[in-house]
Every structure is written in structure tokens, then in C-alpha cells.
Scaffold this motif. Sequence first.
Motif, PDB file in Angstrom:
ATOM      1  N   GLN A 130       0.829  -1.202   0.000  1.00 24.88           N
ATOM      2  CA  GLN A 130       0.000   0.000   0.000  1.00 24.88           C
ATOM      3  C   GLN A 130       0.868   1.259   0.000  1.00 24.88           C
ATOM      4  OE1 GLN A 130      -2.927  -1.699  -0.913  1.00 24.88           O
ATOM      5  NE2 GLN A 130      -3.784   0.121   0.048  1.00 24.88           N
ATOM      6  N   THR A 131       1.981   1.207   0.705  1.00 27.37           N
ATOM      7  CA  THR A 131       2.889   2.344   0.747  1.00 27.37           C
ATOM      8  C   THR A 131       3.507   2.580  -0.623  1.00 27.37           C
ATOM      9  OG1 THR A 131       3.387   1.878   3.072  1.00 27.37           O
ATOM     10  CG2 THR A 131       4.912   3.306   1.900  1.00 27.37           C
ATOM     11  N   TYR A 132       3.914   1.492  -1.264  1.00 25.39           N
ATOM     12  CA  TYR A 132       4.461   1.600  -2.630  1.00 25.39           C
ATOM     13  C   TYR A 132       3.430   2.221  -3.572  1.00 25.39           C
ATOM     14  CZ  TYR A 132       6.752   0.203  -6.983  1.00 25.39           C
ATOM     15  OH  TYR A 132       7.352   0.211  -8.223  1.00 25.39           O
ATOM     16  N   ASN A 133       2.187   1.763  -3.467  1.00 26.05           N
ATOM     17  CA  ASN A 133       1.126   2.276  -4.336  1.00 26.05           C
ATOM     18  C   ASN A 133       0.866   3.761  -4.102  1.00 26.05           C
ATOM     19  OD1 ASN A 133       0.836  -0.347  -5.245  1.00 26.05           O
ATOM     20  ND2 ASN A 133      -0.973  -0.778  -3.999  1.00 26.05           N
ATOM     21  N   ALA A 134       1.024   4.217  -2.845  1.00 31.91           N
ATOM     22  CA  ALA A 134       0.696   5.598  -2.489  1.00 31.91           C
ATOM     23  C   ALA A 134       1.784   6.594  -2.894  1.00 31.91           C
ATOM     24  CB  ALA A 134       0.432   5.705  -0.989  1.00 31.91           C
ATOM     25  N   LEU A 135       2.997   6.111  -3.146  1.00 33.07           N
ATOM     26  CA  LEU A 135       4.097   7.004  -3.501  1.00 33.07           C
ATOM     27  C   LEU A 135       4.107   7.298  -4.995  1.00 33.07           C
ATOM     28  CD1 LEU A 135       7.052   5.469  -1.443  1.00 33.07           C
ATOM     29  CD2 LEU A 135       6.087   7.758  -1.121  1.00 33.07           C
ATOM     30  N   GLU A 136       4.543   8.495  -5.343  1.00 30.46           N
ATOM     31  CA  GLU A 136       4.804   8.778  -6.746  1.00 30.46           C
ATOM     32  C   GLU A 136       6.178   8.204  -7.102  1.00 30.46           C
ATOM     33  OE1 GLU A 136       4.573  12.982  -7.126  1.00 30.46           O
ATOM     34  OE2 GLU A 136       6.364  13.380  -5.961  1.00 30.46           O
ATOM     35  N   PRO A 137       6.439   7.911  -8.360  1.00 28.82           N
ATOM     36  CA  PRO A 137       7.762   7.390  -8.743  1.00 28.82           C
ATOM     37  C   PRO A 137       8.880   8.307  -8.230  1.00 28.82           C
ATOM     38  CG  PRO A 137       6.247   7.204 -10.573  1.00 28.82           C
ATOM     39  CD  PRO A 137       5.522   7.992  -9.512  1.00 28.82           C
ATOM     40  N   GLY A 138       9.881   7.706  -7.609  1.00 28.54           N
ATOM     41  CA  GLY A 138      10.969   8.472  -7.019  1.00 28.54           C
ATOM     42  C   GLY A 138      10.716   8.876  -5.586  1.00 28.54           C
ATOM     43  N   GLY A 139       9.486   8.643  -5.085  1.00 31.37           N
ATOM     44  CA  GLY A 139       9.170   8.969  -3.690  1.00 31.37           C
ATOM     45  C   GLY A 139       9.828   7.998  -2.728  1.00 31.37           C
ATOM     46  N   ILE A 140       9.821   8.336  -1.445  1.00 34.14           N
ATOM     47  CA  ILE A 140      10.572   7.556  -0.457  1.00 34.14           C
ATOM     48  C   ILE A 140       9.719   7.218   0.756  1.00 34.14           C
ATOM     49  CG2 ILE A 140      11.518   9.630   0.647  1.00 34.14           C
ATOM     50  CD1 ILE A 140      14.119   8.036   1.139  1.00 34.14           C
ATOM     51  N   PHE A 141       9.887   5.998   1.246  1.00 27.68           N
ATOM     52  CA  PHE A 141       9.260   5.506   2.473  1.00 27.68           C
ATOM     53  C   PHE A 141      10.360   5.257   3.491  1.00 27.68           C
ATOM     54  CE2 PHE A 141       7.317   1.498   4.548  1.00 27.68           C
ATOM     55  CZ  PHE A 141       6.760   2.238   5.576  1.00 27.68           C
ATOM     56  N   ILE A 142      10.233   5.845   4.679  1.00 29.62           N
ATOM     57  CA  ILE A 142      11.243   5.731   5.728  1.00 29.62           C
ATOM     58  C   ILE A 142      10.582   5.166   6.990  1.00 29.62           C
ATOM     59  CG2 ILE A 142      12.917   6.967   7.169  1.00 29.62           C
ATOM     60  CD1 ILE A 142      12.947   9.133   4.938  1.00 29.62           C
ATOM     61  N   PHE A 223      11.003  -1.480  -4.554  1.00 33.39           N
ATOM     62  CA  PHE A 223      11.747  -0.449  -3.850  1.00 33.39           C
ATOM     63  C   PHE A 223      13.256  -0.649  -4.005  1.00 33.39           C
ATOM     64  CE2 PHE A 223       7.872  -0.040  -1.114  1.00 33.39           C
ATOM     65  CZ  PHE A 223       7.715   1.341  -1.172  1.00 33.39           C
ATOM     66  N   GLU A 224      13.986   0.438  -4.046  1.00 33.83           N
ATOM     67  CA  GLU A 224      15.434   0.428  -3.873  1.00 33.83           C
ATOM     68  C   GLU A 224      15.698   0.776  -2.410  1.00 33.83           C
ATOM     69  OE1 GLU A 224      17.029   3.195  -6.663  1.00 33.83           O
ATOM     70  OE2 GLU A 224      16.172   2.166  -8.397  1.00 33.83           O
ATOM     71  N   VAL A 225      16.402  -0.100  -1.688  1.00 32.73           N
ATOM     72  CA  VAL A 225      16.466  -0.021  -0.231  1.00 32.73           C
ATOM     73  C   VAL A 225      17.888   0.268   0.251  1.00 32.73           C
ATOM     74  CG1 VAL A 225      15.925  -1.184   1.939  1.00 32.73           C
ATOM     75  CG2 VAL A 225      14.597  -1.718  -0.133  1.00 32.73           C
ATOM     76  N   THR A 226      17.993   1.218   1.196  1.00 26.72           N
ATOM     77  CA  THR A 226      19.235   1.479   1.908  1.00 26.72           C
ATOM     78  C   THR A 226      18.950   1.342   3.395  1.00 26.72           C
ATOM     79  OG1 THR A 226      19.871   3.081   0.205  1.00 26.72           O
ATOM     80  CG2 THR A 226      21.158   3.074   2.242  1.00 26.72           C
ATOM     81  N   VAL A 227      19.801   0.602   4.119  1.00 24.66           N
ATOM     82  CA  VAL A 227      19.593   0.363   5.542  1.00 24.66           C
ATOM     83  C   VAL A 227      20.614   1.164   6.343  1.00 24.66           C
ATOM     84  CG1 VAL A 227      19.381  -1.365   7.361  1.00 24.66           C
ATOM     85  CG2 VAL A 227      18.792  -1.967   4.996  1.00 24.66           C
ATOM     86  N   PHE A 228      20.109   1.918   7.313  1.00 22.94           N
ATOM     87  CA  PHE A 228      20.952   2.730   8.188  1.00 22.94           C
ATOM     88  C   PHE A 228      20.827   2.250   9.630  1.00 22.94           C
ATOM     89  CE2 PHE A 228      19.792   5.393   4.599  1.00 22.94           C
ATOM     90  CZ  PHE A 228      20.968   6.053   4.288  1.00 22.94           C
ATOM     91  N   GLU A 229      21.855   2.532  10.424  1.00 24.80           N
ATOM     92  CA  GLU A 229      21.727   2.337  11.857  1.00 24.80           C
ATOM     93  C   GLU A 229      20.660   3.285  12.396  1.00 24.80           C
ATOM     94  OE1 GLU A 229      25.423   2.798  13.892  1.00 24.80           O
ATOM     95  OE2 GLU A 229      26.359   1.055  12.923  1.00 24.80           O
ATOM     96  N   ILE A 246      17.002   1.692  10.418  1.00 24.65           N
ATOM     97  CA  ILE A 246      16.113   2.556   9.659  1.00 24.65           C
ATOM     98  C   ILE A 246      16.216   2.141   8.199  1.00 24.65           C
ATOM     99  CG2 ILE A 246      15.557   4.928   8.977  1.00 24.65           C
ATOM    100  CD1 ILE A 246      17.148   5.810  11.510  1.00 24.65           C
ATOM    101  N   LEU A 247      15.093   1.935   7.558  1.00 23.16           N
ATOM    102  CA  LEU A 247      15.081   1.552   6.151  1.00 23.16           C
ATOM    103  C   LEU A 247      14.568   2.714   5.309  1.00 23.16           C
ATOM    104  CD1 LEU A 247      14.325  -1.205   7.927  1.00 23.16           C
ATOM    105  CD2 LEU A 247      14.434  -2.177   5.645  1.00 23.16           C
ATOM    106  N   ALA A 248      15.353   3.095   4.333  1.00 23.42           N
ATOM    107  CA  ALA A 248      14.978   4.136   3.385  1.00 23.42           C
ATOM    108  C   ALA A 248      14.667   3.455   2.052  1.00 23.42           C
ATOM    109  CB  ALA A 248      16.109   5.147   3.217  1.00 23.42           C
TER     110      ALA A 248
END
Length: 255
Positions: A130-142, A223-229, A246-248
Amino acid sequence: MPSNTLYSDLSHYYNLMCCNIDYQEQCDFSHRLFQCLTTSATTTPVRSLDLACGTGPHVEHFLSLGYNASGLDINAPMLSLAQERCPTAAFTLQDMCGFVTPEPLSLITCFLYSMHYNYPAENFWQTLQQTYNALEPGGIFIFDMVDRDYIANDSGYTHYLNNSEGDFSFQSRWYDKKTDDKLDLVITITKQSGGIKEQWQDQHAMLALNTEQVVTKLQSIGFEVTVFERDYSRLKLWQKNMGNVILACVKNNSI
């Protein structure tokens, strides 16, 4: 000593329970990630949504950063407090695993490990979709999460507060039996005033996951995912030596 179900009146104590949380730091961190990673933001001001927004402190800080910020939660009393805090923001009573938005968003956030409330796992995967669907292309979920492989089943975290209502202690801890995908969140609030001691307790079934499992699912969605402490004071990539992350997650711009 009377005992009550904590969430029957959580809205009254929520801000006290979370008084040590640096909401502004979390929002500033997300703002930096948004600037560094997103290729979205086709509108001004940028549209953002905070999942499980509670009484709205994150929405308040995103508004101060210039976002067209909104929030959703399943708790109506909390949303009433959020609307009082941020009268210009839009708040909706929705479950995050089935939420819909009137228009695409550039930034979606979910803090304080609230993604773990998506139990069982089917709800979690649905929320990601649902989060993926709600974002515009290039948008980010954190969002932040705790990796079950690092849970110690110890006494957790306790903080103390004194105000006009009395002396409070707030304790929260994780407990993982390691037998299925269920993780227990145990919360206890104790209040002492005028020689009277009251206690509110609750135990919630949360979802137990490991980080690599979540990353794999996010990537399969697109999603393209980057994981941070989970250190909101800096951007530091996860070195797989701690369980709080934290997942970006950026929606593929080619979609």
C-alpha cells in the motif's frame, strides 16, 4: 493496586510516555534522506504522510519544514489530539495495512517501531504494498524496525517523570519466544500520587522479522532499499552489528 488496560486511555498518557523522544531529530533525519535519495517532489510544498501518527508530533515538525504534511492512525482519541496540535493538517482514521490516499505522495514515514503493529506477516506485506502504491515514482518511504535476531528479552527501557498529576514510571520491553513470527511488546505505566498507586499494563502481539527478510520483500515490490543504523543524529549505513535499523525505500523512478 488497580490495574487497567493501557490503551483504553492511552491518549491521555501517550505524550508523557514519549516525552524523551526527539521528534524533531527524527524528522530532520528524514528530511536529509529525502533530499539525498528522492527524485520525486514534483509538487510544492511536498506532500508527506506519517503512518501511525499518534498525537501528531511528527506531522507538526514536518509542517515546520515546509511539507504539506498529513497523518493517519487507528486511534480516534489520538487523532483528535493531533488535529488540535496541527489544525491545518489532514488526519484520517485508517488502518495502515489498507490505507488509501487521494493523490500520490513524495514522502511516507512510520516511526517508533510502529510497523511492527502489522501482525500477522500478511498485514506487514500489505502495508509495504500500500505504501508503494501511495508514492509517486521516485518517492521515499522511511521507517524503523528492530531485527528479531538481536532482541535480548531483557527488562527493556524505563523512564521516570514527575508532574502535577504525580510520579510516573513508563516501561516498555520486547519479548520474543523465537517460535513463530510473534513478538510481544509489554508496556507498563505506574502512577503514584497522594499515597495511591495505580498501574496500567498492556501486552501487544507484534510482528517479529529480521532486516534482510524485510529488505528482500521491499525489493521484490519494487523499492530500492538502503539500511541505516537507527541513529537519527547521523547518516550511517548499517554494519549488521546492531538490531535497531532505519530503512529508506525509494520507489523505482521508472515505474
